[in-house]
Design an enzyme around this catalytic site. Structure first.
Site, mmCIF file in Angstrom:
data_model
loop_
_atom_site.group_PDB
_atom_site.id
_atom_site.type_symbol
_atom_site.label_atom_id
_atom_site.label_comp_id
_atom_site.label_asym_id
_atom_site.label_seq_id
_atom_site.Cartn_x
_atom_site.Cartn_y
_atom_site.Cartn_z
ATOM 1 N N CYS A 1 63.990 9.042 49.136
ATOM 2 C CA CYS A 1 62.808 9.709 48.580
ATOM 3 C C CYS A 1 63.186 10.435 47.287
ATOM 4 C CB CYS A 1 62.271 10.696 49.616
ATOM 5 S SG CYS A 1 60.881 11.670 49.035
ATOM 6 N N VAL B 1 48.256 -5.307 59.141
ATOM 7 C CA VAL B 1 48.841 -4.427 58.132
ATOM 8 C C VAL B 1 48.873 -5.117 56.769
ATOM 9 C CG1 VAL B 1 50.247 -3.194 59.836
ATOM 10 C CG2 VAL B 1 51.199 -5.225 58.723
ATOM 11 N N ASN C 1 38.735 -17.024 69.003
ATOM 12 C CA ASN C 1 40.185 -17.209 69.115
ATOM 13 C C ASN C 1 40.455 -18.683 69.362
ATOM 14 O OD1 ASN C 1 43.021 -17.014 70.109
ATOM 15 N ND2 ASN C 1 42.583 -14.822 70.180
ATOM 16 N N HIS D 1 47.017 0.195 62.495
ATOM 17 C CA HIS D 1 48.482 0.111 62.521
ATOM 18 C C HIS D 1 49.126 0.266 61.149
ATOM 19 C CE1 HIS D 1 48.104 -2.214 66.583
ATOM 20 N NE2 HIS D 1 47.957 -0.922 66.721
HETATM 21 N N1 LIG Z 1 48.831 -10.221 59.489
HETATM 22 C C1 LIG Z 1 49.279 -9.074 59.992
HETATM 23 O O1 LIG Z 1 49.032 -7.987 59.456
HETATM 24 C C2 LIG Z 1 50.059 -9.117 61.278
HETATM 25 C C3 LIG Z 1 50.777 -10.247 61.636
HETATM 26 C C4 LIG Z 1 51.485 -10.235 62.834
HETATM 27 C C5 LIG Z 1 51.411 -9.111 63.656
HETATM 28 N N2 LIG Z 1 50.705 -8.017 63.276
HETATM 29 C C6 LIG Z 1 50.692 -6.844 64.169
HETATM 30 O O2 LIG Z 1 51.050 -7.260 65.456
HETATM 31 C C7 LIG Z 1 50.282 -6.710 66.498
HETATM 32 C C8 LIG Z 1 49.889 -7.916 67.348
HETATM 33 O O3 LIG Z 1 48.646 -7.915 67.959
HETATM 34 P P1 LIG Z 1 47.505 -8.954 67.574
HETATM 35 O O4 LIG Z 1 46.639 -9.073 68.771
HETATM 36 O O5 LIG Z 1 46.936 -8.579 66.269
HETATM 37 O O6 LIG Z 1 48.224 -10.338 67.305
HETATM 38 P P2 LIG Z 1 48.989 -11.290 68.291
HETATM 39 O O7 LIG Z 1 50.060 -11.952 67.484
HETATM 40 O O8 LIG Z 1 49.362 -10.618 69.564
HETATM 41 O O9 LIG Z 1 47.885 -12.402 68.676
HETATM 42 C C9 LIG Z 1 47.361 -13.277 67.725
HETATM 43 C C10 LIG Z 1 46.144 -13.941 68.322
HETATM 44 O O10 LIG Z 1 45.526 -14.711 67.322
HETATM 45 C C11 LIG Z 1 45.138 -15.972 67.862
HETATM 46 N N3 LIG Z 1 45.038 -16.901 66.737
HETATM 47 C C12 LIG Z 1 46.027 -17.579 66.097
HETATM 48 N N4 LIG Z 1 45.538 -18.289 65.077
HETATM 49 C C13 LIG Z 1 44.189 -18.080 65.064
HETATM 50 C C14 LIG Z 1 43.115 -18.526 64.233
HETATM 51 N N5 LIG Z 1 43.331 -19.349 63.203
HETATM 52 N N6 LIG Z 1 41.859 -18.102 64.503
HETATM 53 C C15 LIG Z 1 41.623 -17.263 65.543
HETATM 54 N N7 LIG Z 1 42.608 -16.793 66.368
HETATM 55 C C16 LIG Z 1 43.866 -17.201 66.128
HETATM 56 C C17 LIG Z 1 46.198 -16.275 68.894
HETATM 57 O O11 LIG Z 1 45.725 -17.193 69.855
HETATM 58 C C18 LIG Z 1 46.467 -14.880 69.491
HETATM 59 O O12 LIG Z 1 45.586 -14.601 70.555
HETATM 60 C C19 LIG Z 1 49.174 -5.994 65.828
HETATM 61 O O13 LIG Z 1 49.357 -4.676 66.132
HETATM 62 C C20 LIG Z 1 49.390 -6.166 64.312
HETATM 63 O O14 LIG Z 1 49.590 -4.882 63.730
HETATM 64 C C21 LIG Z 1 50.018 -8.001 62.091
#
Ligand SMILES: NC(=O)c1ccc[n+]([C@@H]2O[C@H](COP(=O)([O-])OP(=O)(O)OC[C@H]3O[C@@H](n4cnc5c(N)ncnc54)[C@H](O)[C@@H]3O)[C@@H](O)[C@H]2O)c1
Length: 248
Positions: free
Chosen positions: A151, A106, A217, A122
């Site tokens: 709003c 997001v 990953n 999302h």
């Molecule tokens: N940045 C964001 O927008 C953000 C941050 C946190 C969570 N989310 C939301 O949370 C939900 C979680 O699901 P998800 O699967 O996206 O995240 P998750 O937190 O479930 O998993 C993160 C994954 O990234 C891997 N990872 C960590 N650092 C890494 C790197 N440097 N390179 C490659 N892989 C790496 C981890 O091993 C893990 O498997 C999603 O729906 C998302 O919307 C979004």
């Protein structure tokens, strides 16, 4: 570190002839920008309650707490920059005909890196909307609000435009992502634990339709045993290395 990552030659060959490439990304791709993931090592849900902060019930129970949490995350995100992983994906778009990013993130970092073909499953933390009349507001509008704003049109409660646990995905987005997935030659699964559904169906649909799956990953995940190539390493290091091997 970069030299230790092995990129299979077979993958490079497949990429050279690929017409349609899909990048299915998750929180891990933004980890190197300084945004915490939810799961995996150091993940936020080890410290905070997902039910309290990322569900509609949690919001209705304590709207100001949830609002404050999102304002805090927005501040962190606004101070970050896209990393080499996001930027490399944007580079792919310049060299291949069909490149689509389907992201669970997001944080808007793919767009800020220069990708233009992005499906946000999302939502986007840089938007809000009104619970009552569904009017959308840019993040800037209520940037200084410490409590849930009202709003301007109908007085309804304003919430972040992100998909919380138990909520439906934005209308039509999943269907569009599935359409891209079943037409993809190669699907990269980058930085996602692949446990959040229905999003995690996307790479599975791609595989079922014959795409090559490539996981990037730092650790093995739920989907690792189904992929064709699993490359263990940080996406900000692996993706540039793959791209450099293409010699474009
Ligand atoms: N940045 C964001 O927008 C953000 C941050 C946190 C969570 N989310 C939301 O949370 C939900 C979680 O699901 P998800 O699967 O996206 O995240 P998750 O937190 O479930 O998993 C993160 C994954 O990234 C891997 N990872 C960590 N650092 C890494 C790197 N440097 N390179 C490659 N892989 C790496 C981890 O091993 C893990 O498997 C999603 O729906 C998302 O919307 C979004």
């Amino acid at each position: 570190m970069l030299n230790e990552i092995e990129i299979p030659e077979e993958l490079i060959q497949k990429l050279r002839s690929a017409k349609s490439i899909l990048f299915f990304t998750g929180a891990g791709i933004s980890a190197e920008s300084g945004i915490d993931t939810f799961r995996g090592k150091g993940g936020l849900w080890n410290k905070m309650s997902a039910q309290e902060l990322a569900s509609f019930d949690g919001f209705m129970k304590n709207p100001n707490l949830v609002w404050e949490w999102y304002q805090y995350r927005r501040k962190i995100i606004s101070e970050t920059e896209p990393n080499a992983g996001h930027k490399t994906i944007a580079e792919f778009e310049k060299h291949f005909n069909q490149v689509t990013v389907v992201t669970q993130n997001v944080d808007n970092l793919h767009k800020r890196a220069g990708s233009t073909n992005i499906l946000e499953l999302h939502g986007n933390i840089e938007r809000n909307f009104c619970l009552k009349c569904k009017a959308f507001y840019d993040v800037e509008k209520f940037i200084d609000a410490n409590e849930v704003p009202k709003c301007e049109k109908c007085g309804g409660m304003i919430r972040p435009d992100v998909v919380w646990f138990g909520e439906m995905l934005p209308k039509g987005i999943f269907e569009e992502a599935e359409r891209i997935a079943i037409n993809a030659d190669i699907c990269f699964i980058v930085g996602t634990s692949a446990v959040v559904y229905p999003a995690a169906y996307i790479p599975l649909s791609a595989k079922e339709a014959g795409a090559t799956l490539v996981e990037i990953n730092i650790e093995l995940t739920n989907i690792s045993d189904q992929v064709d190539f699993s490359i263990l390493g940080k996406s900000g290091e692996v993706l540039p290395k793959i791209f450099s091997f293409l010699g474009l």
